[in-house]
Design an enzyme around this catalytic site. Structure first.
Site, mmCIF file in Angstrom:
data_model
loop_
_atom_site.group_PDB
_atom_site.id
_atom_site.type_symbol
_atom_site.label_atom_id
_atom_site.label_comp_id
_atom_site.label_asym_id
_atom_site.label_seq_id
_atom_site.Cartn_x
_atom_site.Cartn_y
_atom_site.Cartn_z
ATOM 1 N N LYS A 294 0.843 -1.196 0.000
ATOM 2 C CA LYS A 294 0.000 0.000 0.000
ATOM 3 C C LYS A 294 0.881 1.250 0.000
ATOM 4 O O LYS A 294 2.016 1.225 0.494
ATOM 5 C CB LYS A 294 -0.865 0.043 1.264
ATOM 6 N N ASP A 305 -8.017 -3.271 10.553
ATOM 7 C CA ASP A 305 -8.409 -4.320 9.621
ATOM 8 C C ASP A 305 -8.782 -5.634 10.300
ATOM 9 O O ASP A 305 -9.077 -6.615 9.637
ATOM 10 C CB ASP A 305 -7.300 -4.551 8.595
ATOM 11 N N GLU A 366 -6.392 -9.533 0.604
ATOM 12 C CA GLU A 366 -6.072 -10.657 1.491
ATOM 13 C C GLU A 366 -7.211 -11.061 2.411
ATOM 14 O O GLU A 366 -7.299 -12.208 2.838
ATOM 15 C CB GLU A 366 -4.830 -10.311 2.331
ATOM 16 N N ARG A 368 -10.335 -11.564 1.945
ATOM 17 C CA ARG A 368 -11.211 -12.613 1.404
ATOM 18 C C ARG A 368 -10.563 -13.985 1.479
ATOM 19 O O ARG A 368 -11.254 -15.008 1.532
ATOM 20 C CB ARG A 368 -11.573 -12.259 -0.041
#
Length: 529
Positions: A294, A305, A366, A368
């Protein structure tokens, strides 16, 4: 990193003018002709005097407006507080909704900071109103000071004694007050986990915290209330167990970090459950994007997250504390997504638990992958429904903003969650999973890729997750409608609502919000009605 602060909640019948607390809160609504003092059945002449002076005092009734009036004649409390409730909504609700009461109570308690005791003289003619006021206050009483160097700042607490003024008897209001205490504790715990920095919260420490939740044998007890026994069953998969059982999604995502991944299964199992609901939470304790790194600015909030896993942990605990007659299993998929020479690479192929293969085209997609492992594991137990919760896509914020959760999946379950969200006072919007979304994940070398089409990213991600939902054993087969055989499933994307980057409002602080905890509790409660 969950603190044990519990505000004392109570419903009392002391007249408003004789109430002796550090602050006495009155509600002001925005009426068609100007500000209106909201009634409380215990108010007397002094409150009527305040009602005649609202304009002179500068009160407008706008939501979140708080005015402190020290030393008012006719009141025993040290400070009189006017809190804006927003516009009246019509006679059908007595002019004020339960959610408006929640927000007003929570806003007042939040803005009053570390003041010792608060009495809330808001409309309280029904048990539902008392419960809404108590719940709003309980989730508004929040601070996160763990990492301050000053002991005084580190040990400062929010409002510690909260009284709801009502004529109703304690026997009638006690269940609502006790429920508010549990819900408030669950929301605060979720916020604590989300707010804890990744230096201190990582897969192993997260799993340890959850194990401690399982060891606690009593719900928070309120004055005059009864603490309920609530034992959870906890199982933790370490790196070796994950490899043994084929959890390739969690291992792949966590492979680049020196802090190894975990899978945690929580279980609340009453004697005669009316249903079995599985909750699956995304728990990426920090998301750098992996090798698909990122930009630096995009990493600054990525401690959030793991908000889905935090939500699931808190809800399972709350189900036990409330002694709900629903079996609830929680699956926390915990990993830290970091770049290194052991990290998964774009074009790697991983094998998800259960055997399906995924070509990883972007290591920053990631969440999922870890959820896929959890959904397959949950499916194997044949629950009545599976609900996953995740800070999954930036596309959620583009579609619905930062305060509304998107829900996708089985139509009946999706609508049940929307109804539960309305009861809880949270904003949820149903979204479809387009028929063509699955084709965007076609791979030339594996069963599917982890990267779908760019447009409609929130719904596309749901299409990916749906591929891992198991079939119901013995369900009739209809090749034209796979939904008839698939376990009912819903996906909650909380990417925006889980973390408030702007100013506080209502009962919602800046940073971690604890969103969807109340909706999921309301949904579970509804199954037993």
């Amino acid at each position: 990193m969950i603190h044990d602060f519990q505000p004392r909640l109570s419903a009392v019948s002391t007249p408003v003018e004789k109430t002796d607390t550090d602050a006495l809160v009155l509600g002001v609504a925005k009426g068609p002709q100007g500000p209106i003092l909201l009634p409380n059945p215990l108010a007397d002449d002094a409150a009527k005097g305040v009602a005649d002076s609202l304009k002179a005092l500068g009160a407008t009734g706008a939501a979140d407006q708080l005015l402190r009036l020290p030393g008012m004649d006719g009141f025993k409390s040290e400070t009189l507080v006017l809190i804006g409730v927003g516009p009246l909504t019509g006679e059908a609700t007595g002019g004020i909704t339960l959610e408006a009461l929640r927000r007003a109570a929570g806003s007042a308690v939040r803005q009053l900071g570390s003041i010792g005791s608060v009495a809330l003289a808001l409309p309280s003619a029904s048990v539902e109103q008392v419960g809404a006021i108590a719940e709003g206050a309980a989730i508004g009483a929040y601070s996160f000071n763990h990492f301050r160097s000053s002991e005084e700042a580190r040990t400062a607490t929010p409002v510690s004694d909260i009284q709801v003024l009502t004529e109703l008897k304690d026997k009638a209001t006690r269940p609502a007050i006790d429920r508010a205490a549990v819900v408030g504790s669950a929301v605060r715990a979720t916020r604590d986990l989300v707010n804890t920095p990744p230096s201190h919260l990582y897969p192993e420490s997260f799993a340890d915290i959850v194990a401690e939740l399982g060891d606690r044998t009593k719900a928070p007890a309120q004055q005059g209330g009864t603490a309920r026994a609530a034992k959870l069953k906890i199982k933790v998969w370490g790196e070796k167990e994950l490899a043994r059982d084929g959890f390739g999604g969690i291992l792949g995502v966590g492979g680049g970090s020196s802090r190894k991944p975990r899978l945690v299964r929580m279980e609340h199992s009453p004697a005669k459950p009316v249903a079995h609901i599985a909750l699956v939470g995304k728990g990426i304790t920090f998301d750098s994007g992996g090798l698909s790194l990122k930009p630096a600015a995009a990493m600054t909030t990525m401690k959030l997250d793991m908000g889905g896993a935090a939500t699931v942990a808190a809800v399972v605990r709350a189900a036990a504390d409330l002694n709900l007659p629903v079996k609830v299993t929680g699956w926390l998929c915990l990993a830290e997504n970091m770049p290194s020479d052991t990290a998964q690479r774009p074009e790697d192929v991983i094998t998800i638990h259960g055997g399906k293969t995924v070509e990883v085209l972007n290591t920053d997609a990631e969440g999922r992958l870890v959820l896929a492992d959890g959904i397959v594991a949950a499916s194997a137990e044949q629950p009545d429904a599976i609900i996953d919760v995740a800070t999954l896509t930036g596309a959620q914020m583009i579609a619905l903003g930062v305060r509304t959760t998107g829900v996708m999946g089985n139509e009946d379950l999706r609508e049940a969650l929307v109804m539960a969200s309305k009861e809880a006072g949270e904003s949820v919007w149903p979204m479809p999973i387009p028929e063509e979304a699955r084709s965007g994940f076609d791979s030339e070398v594996a069963d599917l890729t982890n990267l779908g089409d760019r447009f409609g990213g929130m719904m596309n991600a749901a299409a990916f997750l749906r591929e891992f939902v198991g079939d119901r054993t013995g369900a009739p087969t209809d090749p034209l409608d796979p939904e008839t055989t698939r376990i009912p499933w819903a996906h909650l994307d909380i990417a925006g609502p889980a973390f408030n980057e702007k100013g506080a409002y209502g009962y919602t602080p800046k940073s971690g919000t604890g969103v969807m905890v109340r909706t999921l509790i309301s949904y579970l409660e509804g199954l037993s009605r």
